[in-house]
Design a protein around this motif. Structure first.
Motif, mmCIF file in Angstrom:
data_model
loop_
_atom_site.group_PDB
_atom_site.id
_atom_site.type_symbol
_atom_site.label_atom_id
_atom_site.label_comp_id
_atom_site.label_asym_id
_atom_site.label_seq_id
_atom_site.Cartn_x
_atom_site.Cartn_y
_atom_site.Cartn_z
ATOM 1 N N ARG A 30 38.669 31.772 37.320
ATOM 2 C CA ARG A 30 38.193 32.216 38.619
ATOM 3 C C ARG A 30 38.382 33.718 38.745
ATOM 4 O O ARG A 30 38.803 34.391 37.802
ATOM 5 C CB ARG A 30 38.962 31.489 39.739
ATOM 6 N N ALA A 31 38.136 34.247 39.918
ATOM 7 C CA ALA A 31 38.262 35.688 40.161
ATOM 8 C C ALA A 31 39.648 36.164 39.739
ATOM 9 O O ALA A 31 40.654 35.496 39.951
ATOM 10 C CB ALA A 31 38.034 35.974 41.645
ATOM 11 N N GLY A 32 39.680 37.305 39.103
ATOM 12 C CA GLY A 32 40.947 37.866 38.647
ATOM 13 C C GLY A 32 41.508 37.138 37.441
ATOM 14 O O GLY A 32 42.701 37.207 37.184
ATOM 15 N N ASN A 33 40.653 36.466 36.689
ATOM 16 C CA ASN A 33 41.049 35.703 35.497
ATOM 17 C C ASN A 33 42.084 34.617 35.789
ATOM 18 O O ASN A 33 42.893 34.291 34.935
ATOM 19 C CB ASN A 33 41.563 36.627 34.384
ATOM 20 N N ARG A 34 42.069 34.092 36.988
ATOM 21 C CA ARG A 34 42.961 32.966 37.305
ATOM 22 C C ARG A 34 42.462 31.741 36.573
ATOM 23 O O ARG A 34 41.304 31.343 36.713
ATOM 24 C CB ARG A 34 42.962 32.687 38.814
ATOM 25 N N ARG A 35 43.335 31.141 35.813
ATOM 26 C CA ARG A 35 42.969 29.967 35.030
ATOM 27 C C ARG A 35 43.280 28.699 35.808
ATOM 28 O O ARG A 35 44.370 28.554 36.352
ATOM 29 C CB ARG A 35 43.748 29.957 33.720
#
Length: 131
Positions: free
Chosen positions: A49-54
């Motif tokens: 997701r946004a901000g490379n949130r896994r």
């Protein structure tokens, strides 16, 4: 008076997505290990997701558990797990076993061989006695 005991966070359902921190904590490994595995195992692809949130789907969590078990408990190497995930488990090939002669046939063959040797020795003794 208010109850100030720490509250346990509610347990997520089995179908809920998990963060990398939750998966790492469940497996008892560092988050960077999971990120490393993502680079080594193309099958392990959490949503980003946004901000490379896994966000790990239940299938991703199961795969991470399997990778962890193979590496930690089963003694596989990274390369071994990669091969196992791409090729599947090795098929069991039965060993080639030479046909076994029954014991009676072995004994009969050995007796025939010894009888032939005995006859050769008797013939040699008779030939030596006549000269």
């Amino acid at each position: 008076m208010t109850d100030e005991r720490p509250q346990k966070p509610p347990t997520k359902s089995a179908t809920a997505f998990r963060t990398i921190g939750e998966v790492a904590a469940e497996l008892g490994i560092a988050q960077h290990v999971l990120r490393y595995w993502e680079g080594r195992f193309p099958q392990l692809k959490p949503l980003q997701r946004a901000g490379n949130r896994r966000l790990y789907r239940p299938a991703d969590v199961d795969l991470a558990r399997k990778i962890h078990a193979l590496l930690s408990n089963e003694g596989y190497t990274i390369r071994g797990v990669q091969k196992l995930l791409t090729d599947g488990p090795p098929s069991i090939v039965p060993p080639v076993i030479a046909p076994v002669e029954p014991a009676e046939e072995k004994v009969s063959a050995r007796i025939a061989e010894l009888t032939a040797i005995r006859q050769i020795l008797i013939d040699a003794l008779v030939a030596d006695a006549t000269h």
